[in-house]
Design a protein around this motif. Structure first.
Motif, mmCIF file in Angstrom:
data_model
loop_
_atom_site.group_PDB
_atom_site.id
_atom_site.type_symbol
_atom_site.label_atom_id
_atom_site.label_comp_id
_atom_site.label_asym_id
_atom_site.label_seq_id
_atom_site.Cartn_x
_atom_site.Cartn_y
_atom_site.Cartn_z
ATOM 1 N N ASP A 2 0.630 -1.129 0.171
ATOM 2 C CA ASP A 2 0.041 -0.089 -0.185
ATOM 3 C C ASP A 2 0.907 1.258 0.123
ATOM 4 O O ASP A 2 1.891 1.179 0.681
ATOM 5 C CB ASP A 2 -0.989 0.083 1.334
ATOM 6 C CG ASP A 2 -1.917 -1.144 0.977
ATOM 7 O OD1 ASP A 2 -2.298 -1.484 0.085
ATOM 8 O OD2 ASP A 2 -2.212 -1.640 2.216
ATOM 9 N N THR A 3 0.598 2.134 -0.874
ATOM 10 C CA THR A 3 1.309 3.355 -1.071
ATOM 11 C C THR A 3 0.418 4.471 -1.733
ATOM 12 O O THR A 3 -0.212 4.360 -2.474
ATOM 13 C CB THR A 3 2.698 3.342 -1.641
ATOM 14 O OG1 THR A 3 3.275 4.305 -1.935
ATOM 15 C CG2 THR A 3 2.506 2.550 -3.024
ATOM 16 N N ILE A 4 0.739 5.841 -1.047
ATOM 17 C CA ILE A 4 0.213 6.939 -1.674
ATOM 18 C C ILE A 4 0.641 7.139 -3.135
ATOM 19 O O ILE A 4 0.163 7.963 -3.874
ATOM 20 C CB ILE A 4 0.051 8.197 -0.978
ATOM 21 C CG1 ILE A 4 1.559 8.682 -0.725
ATOM 22 C CG2 ILE A 4 -0.873 7.829 0.391
ATOM 23 C CD1 ILE A 4 1.586 9.854 0.172
ATOM 24 N N ASN A 6 1.684 7.280 -6.791
ATOM 25 C CA ASN A 6 1.213 7.207 -8.092
ATOM 26 C C ASN A 6 2.328 7.655 -9.175
ATOM 27 O O ASN A 6 3.192 8.276 -8.867
ATOM 28 C CB ASN A 6 -0.216 7.798 -8.432
ATOM 29 C CG ASN A 6 -0.098 9.401 -8.223
ATOM 30 O OD1 ASN A 6 0.709 9.966 -8.570
ATOM 31 N ND2 ASN A 6 -1.190 9.697 -7.544
ATOM 32 N N MET A 63 -2.928 15.434 -1.169
ATOM 33 C CA MET A 63 -3.809 14.499 -0.542
ATOM 34 C C MET A 63 -4.997 15.069 -0.303
ATOM 35 O O MET A 63 -5.996 14.141 0.114
ATOM 36 C CB MET A 63 -2.955 13.674 0.620
ATOM 37 C CG MET A 63 -1.554 13.171 0.027
ATOM 38 S SD MET A 63 -1.915 11.833 -1.150
ATOM 39 C CE MET A 63 -2.833 10.695 -0.324
ATOM 40 N N ALA A 67 -7.609 12.938 -1.377
ATOM 41 C CA ALA A 67 -8.297 11.913 -0.445
ATOM 42 C C ALA A 67 -9.105 12.447 0.811
ATOM 43 O O ALA A 67 -9.438 11.849 1.579
ATOM 44 C CB ALA A 67 -7.126 11.198 0.106
ATOM 45 N N VAL A 71 -6.840 11.961 5.476
ATOM 46 C CA VAL A 71 -5.645 11.445 4.953
ATOM 47 C C VAL A 71 -4.563 12.669 4.607
ATOM 48 O O VAL A 71 -3.347 12.012 4.828
ATOM 49 C CB VAL A 71 -5.900 10.846 3.610
ATOM 50 C CG1 VAL A 71 -4.860 10.099 2.877
ATOM 51 C CG2 VAL A 71 -7.104 9.548 3.895
ATOM 52 N N VAL A 75 -0.756 12.031 6.325
ATOM 53 C CA VAL A 75 0.403 11.988 5.324
ATOM 54 C C VAL A 75 1.473 13.249 5.697
ATOM 55 O O VAL A 75 2.757 12.959 5.779
ATOM 56 C CB VAL A 75 -0.018 11.970 3.799
ATOM 57 C CG1 VAL A 75 1.102 12.207 3.028
ATOM 58 C CG2 VAL A 75 -0.648 10.584 3.473
ATOM 59 N N ASP A 233 4.497 3.241 4.319
ATOM 60 C CA ASP A 233 4.236 3.690 2.980
ATOM 61 C C ASP A 233 5.748 3.983 2.391
ATOM 62 O O ASP A 233 6.483 4.867 2.636
ATOM 63 C CB ASP A 233 3.337 4.918 2.748
ATOM 64 C CG ASP A 233 3.024 5.099 1.571
ATOM 65 O OD1 ASP A 233 3.893 5.079 0.561
ATOM 66 O OD2 ASP A 233 1.864 5.600 1.220
#
Length: 317
Positions: A2-4, A6, A63, A67, A71, A75, A233
């Motif tokens: 799982d990671t933010i 992209n 974020m 999100a 979130v 982060v 992450d």
């Protein structure tokens, strides 16, 4: 895992790092190899910190927009906490670099090249170790307990070793180099060796680079588990690590003449590692909020820095 992260975030991060490194290599070495002044190093250090905070703000904004604020705030705090932890540990790294430069008598104008290679090597090494560590944690959750125990023991070891100068003559890596490689005693500009083939002999600058590389490995082994206690992450772990390392060279020249004034900092770093190790060991029992972790780390580092600066004045009175 799982990671933010992209493609857009990764691409933006790598672009910022490449531009920053190019600017560092071109501007800080403007006019050729030279002794970096305290004022020059101070301005660069402030610039690196501002760049990291700007990236943190941009990441938080992105974020929140994509999100939501919960979130985004999480982060942002994770990045800031990881950056602070890695920056604090980098200071200890700087003290080791300073000890190596003093021991080998590295000329001031040659120190920049060694630090450049050291920073680049640290970035590559940490990237490799971070992705390996993240993959292990995803597959084997119990690895977190190993990391926690390792950090706790490292903190205890650092506390016991604080204030004691290491004996370089007994360093196993240095003893192996001096016993197996043909060396020359004096520096030849920024050359790492002279001669070719069987007549090649290595300069002291080559030995220093090897010792810096070994130091990078040792500190990466210490610091990578520490950041995984903040977040698992890979994107946040890598970005906070890299931004902490980017300012290493400028911070070295800023602190080079002030190392003795921060004599209590190793004790603070030992407490930070002990706290983070304990946090990791309790991860499945009680999860300490990131905001509290940030506060604890900041208070420990700030307290040891202030006490370090005040203690000499008290001793002289």
């Amino acid at each position: 895992m799982d990671t933010i992260g992209n493609p857009w975030l990764w691409g933006g991060f790598f672009l910022v790092v490449v531009v920053a490194l190019l600017a560092d290599l071109v501007l800080m070495r403007h006019g050729g190899p030279h002794k970096v002044t305290f004022r020059e190093a101070l301005y660069w250090s402030i610039g690196w910190v501002m760049l990291a905070l700007a990236f943190n703000a941009g990441l938080w904004w992105y974020m929140v927009d994509t999100a939501g604020p919960v979130v985004g705030n999480r982060v942002g705090l994770e990045f800031l906490t990881g950056y602070l932890v890695e920056k604090a540990l980098a200071i200890d790294n700087i003290f080791v670099f300073l000890m190596l430069f003093t021991y080998f008598g590295v000329p001031a104008h040659s120190q920049q090249r060694v630090l450049i290679i050291g920073v680049l090597g640290a970035i590559v090494l940490r990237a490799i170790m971070i992705f390996i560590g993240a993959a292990l944690i995803v597959r084997f959750h119990w690895v977190l307990y190993i990391f926690g125990a390792f950090l706790l023991l490292t903190g205890i070891k650092m506390w016991m070793a604080a204030g004691k100068a290491p004996d370089m003559d007994k360093n196993p890596i240095l003893r192996w180099i001096t016993g197996h490689l043909p060396l020359v005693r004096r520096y030849h500009g920024e050359a790492l060796w002279i001669g070719q083939g069987s007549r090649r002999k290595y300069t002291p600058l080559f030995v220093v680079l090897v010792m810096i590389a070994v130091t990078d490995v040792i500190f990466a082994v210490d610091s990578i588990p520490a950041i995984f206690a903040i977040t698992t992450d890979p994107f946040i772990v890598l970005t906070s690590n890299v931004f902490a390392v980017l300012g290493l060279r400028a911070m070295f020249f800023m602190l080079a003449g002030m190392a003795d004034r921060f004599h209590l900092l190793p004790y603070g770093l030992a407490l930070v590692l002990g706290f983070i190790g304990t946090k990791m060991l309790l991860v499945d029992v009680f999860k300490i909020p990131v905001g509290i972790s940030l506060g604890v780390v900041a208070v420990i580092i700030a307290t040891t820095v202030v006490l370090s600066l005040r203690r000499p004045a008290l001793e002289q009175s």
